[in-house]
Enzyme design. Sequence first.
Site: not given
Lengths: 571, 687
Positions: B313, B387, B390, B402, B525, B529
């Site tokens: 990964d 959302t 922050s 942003k 994980d 997978d």
Amino acid sequence: MNTEIIGIVVTYCITILLAIPLGRYIAKVFAGEKVWTDFLKPFERLIYRLSGIDPTEEMSWKGHMKAMLTISSLWLIYAFFALIFQDKLPLNPDHNPGQTPDLAFNTAISFLVNCNVQDYSGESGVTYFTQLFVLMFLHFVSAASAIAAMMVVYKGMKEKSVTTLGNFWNYFVKSITRFLLPGAILVAVILVFNGTPASYKGKDTIITMQGDTTQVSRGPAAAMIAIKHLGTNGGGWFGANSAHPFECPNYLTYMLEMIAQVVIPIALIFALGFYIKNKKFAYVIFAVMTIGMFMFLIPTLQAEIKGNPAISHMGISPSNTAMEGKEVRFGVPATAYWSTVTTIISTGSANGAHDSYMPMTTAMQLMAMMVNCFYGGCGAGFLNYYIFIIIAVFISGLMVGRTPEFMGHKVEAKEMKIASIAALLHPFLILSFTALASYILVYHPDIHWAFQPKNWLGNPGYHGFSEMLYQNTSVAANNGSAMGGLTANNVFWNVTTGIILLFSRFIPIIGPVAIAGIMAQKKFIPESAGTLKTDTGTFGLMTWAVIIIIAALAFFPALALGPLAEFFSMK
Amino acid sequence: MAKRQKNTSLFQKELVNGALKQSFVKLDPRILWHNPVMFTVEIGTLVMTIVTANILINHDKTQGSFLYNLVITLILFLTVLFANFAEALAEARGKAQADSLRKTREETPAKKVTPLGEMYVDEITIVNSSTLQKGDVFLCEAGDIIPIDGEIIEGLASIDESAITGESAPVIRESGGDKSSVTGGTKVLSDKIKVRVTASSGESFLDKMIALVEGASRQKTPNEIALTILLAGFTLVFIIVCVTLKPFGDYAQTPITIAAFVSLFVCLIPTTIGGLLSAIGIAGMDRALRANVITKSGKAVETAGDIDTLLLDKTGTITIGNRKATNFYPAPGIEESLFIQNCLIASFADETPEGKSIVALAKEKNVTVPSGFDIKKVTLINFTAETRSSGINLPDGKQIRKGAVDAIKRIAIDAGNTFPDETGEKVKHISSNGGTPLVVSENKKVIGVIELQDIIKPGIKERFERLRKMGIKTVMVTGDNPLTAKYIAEKAGVDDFIAEAKPEDKMAYIRAEQAQGKLVAMMGDGTNDAPALAQADVGVAMNSGTQAAKEAGNMVDLDNDPTKLIEIVEIGKQLLMTRGTLTTFSIANDVAKYFAIVPALFIVTIPSLRALNIMGLNSPESAILAAVIFNAIIIPLLIPLALRGVEYKPIGASALLRRNLLIYGLGGIIIPFIGIKLIDMALALFM
């Protein structure tokens, strides 16, 4: 002396020069590519049609071995009865008697398995019919069946993931029609023109230079002598084998026979390189085998040229080297070279008396046959070497941090089992049967046998031990040469060596073929930078070390009690 | 859970004591039978015991002195003990390692939730974590240590996993989805979660591994079986050699004592590798455990050595999880310094690495907060998964946000504002250069975009180079678009990448590689997978992953560290190499032993064979003793090597073979010559 050494070097070089193109040709023949001998195809088709064989039928490794064992048992029965009843069959101008069952058992197996230990003498023990149609026939087919088995292994190494590995009869017939037979014809013709007999007449009566009248055996010998070398068989026409002037009339025929007996084993190694398209792999094997040969040849030459210290101690100059038992016409080095070649490959033909060689030479000859894969017999030599490759691959594969793989296939428990049995068999047969003979000799020398054990040995002590060890080693290696000194034509030796012969031929063939067949069925793994490369000098060294260590470790005590004890005692 | 100490000392007192005891227990022929080489040594010892007893009782004069036979018997006995000790020590070390992992968990108090009637009422009892059973439910609140591995069934919490991962940033775990798994020993920082126990205490992967190490359920790996067969083959050859030597000796009128026969045999059979073989295998699993990896079988470690392709990964393996701000791109019509100031204000109290990097970059550009900005008077808006943005609310009503492109775009469009095309272009540009765009809005109006760049882990390129030399292909798996993925793949030096990867893509890639005969390792994980983990030849599940993923893989990484795969491969290679080199060493040793024993056997009756005594050993008895003593003590001397493993160097297979042949092959021939000679010299002082 230099001329004699040069003679050996030239002979060896010619062999290599011939072996390379021959190897390429053999590879093409078996790959089914176009070759100039393709005009023989109709002849081969006729053979297949007459035998009811489909040469394109694909066989698994088991199919191959079934074919080989079936046809071999038929040949064995045929040979056994032909030898017993040879006196009632045609072509017996000298009126030789039929063989006793134990001798016929030994002879039939011995020729069937390409060993050709001869407990009889060619002049009196067989007839022209059995020489030609039993023994010479077996010379061809035994060599061809080992080559066919070897081709199964070659094919297994070439293919990625398959269940079938070609057709046994196709490999078998082509081995004969495409090189064994044409080669034998060529060699035989040269022999005939140099004086080897090719006549169906019985014994000739001549008057010697002393004025005595004597009878000289002859017969259609040239043909048999040609294939006895080409097929690494070694079973000669005459009792004295190639030491007989009819079998080897002059130095040209000496060179011819030396080349003929080793050219196919070497060519088959080169053929492997061309066939699997990895020439380097074949060259590494060739190098290991060649180093192995020189390892035995150099001490042999040294010991023989130096001469016998026992004679020097008597105050006689050893300047004429160890001449006892040598081919006096060609000299000591030429005879010594023959003895090395004939033991590293499984020919076992002889042009000197092996009983008379120096102890160091005996040790080298024994080691050569104990290893039995430095070139080795037609087909069989590589099959033996293959087992050592598998063991070397297993150990060195681990040493590079991967589970072992060879030619893209994993080497696992099953393969190791077979390889271990195959590697174990040779020391087992040699040591246990020599132990049996020693035991009988020590504890039952006067047993009520027609031929009492106490009379077996021509020489007491270490030398006698070497003689027994040699006999079993020669037989187990399918070599067939005899050291002499041991009286082997009796029930005990005929039967025990016959048993060794059966095991020592077929298990070392079936083992590698089974491994190759099982591995070929496995998933193919492409090579990566982490894969052990088997076409490198390092791997060659590893294989060499495995061969030497296994042979040395298994046979060292026996060698110490035989030739080594004699060697050190003579100093 | 405290960070486990990694014991490097091989011979810790309590481990050694336990192992010594086990060495005797393992003398039981029913146990020893599984090791054919050592089993034959045990038989040899038994034979010698009878011979020695016979001398004592019947005064048999043919077999040499009582003392000599007794010493040989004792040394043979020691040989078996040493081999048993090696195995027992490896077991003890593995067990100790696993125990220390387990103990920290058992001591944790757990708030067990007991269901009353049909409804779950928060009837909470404090119990010891070791009493928890599979299916039990417990509660964890902020500040609690999670007592045992489990799956969140209710709630969401931020969890500090630094105890096992070493990563200080807290992670979010919530019920449902792929992030529902919690690990014992980690700490809940906020919120409250209900967790269902996935494995009873005593049945976890760790417990299964302890059982593997302890031997009860340990099965020989395929390669171990193959090697055992080869070693049994060698043993058989030497049985033949020794048995046939009796009639050979009779022929040569050389009486050979039973002590000499047994000594010759024991010296020749590969006792060194035979004695250390199982220890090597256990040590392999133990090394994995020391790297915080639980293996479910010994075979998995072995397979790891064969891996051809590694699926890695991107995040966490190739790049540091954190990205760094590298550029400010204001939207058209926005003044740059003002834009940067807004970014600075928005990130001023942002403790995330990204936020800090924005502050740092703004300072570099000499932009400061406006005068009068007071951090105490503002409202901070934290990042949430919903959302995906922050920001900050200033006292004057100004709102700065942003966040991800989609999140800010939605805020702007919902408020009736547009998303400027230029900003859209910039976003694309940033993505294609391997960066992540962070869009900024002021009062729901897009004012620009901050470029965040992935930071490739220092040293990772060298690691990939090392892997390439090992013959391993590295594949980067990322959710990024192909452009970004390509950029990072090139920069990091991976061989291939899967962009916009969905779990099916991983599966397809693994299948394609396997179809070419390659062995693939991957780490994963999520529940998604799980099929790929099961398909891969080596599937390493992160301990933080779902139960399904952990069940599917054949290893579990407690650290959740994706680079662990590289270590696992090296552990596998080390394991195989140790087996190969010690086999070579063991067999090479025979050469010297032969030169010690064979002359000793025959020298009395065949004096000329003295020439074979090239070491110039003192007497036949001392030669035989020296050989068996060397044969015995080489086993404990090699225990450290067997347990630590032979160092793997990625220098290419042929060079590696040359190196190991030189050290263990040639060394194996030479060392015993020296060793036997020295022992013989020492013996000469007593004999």
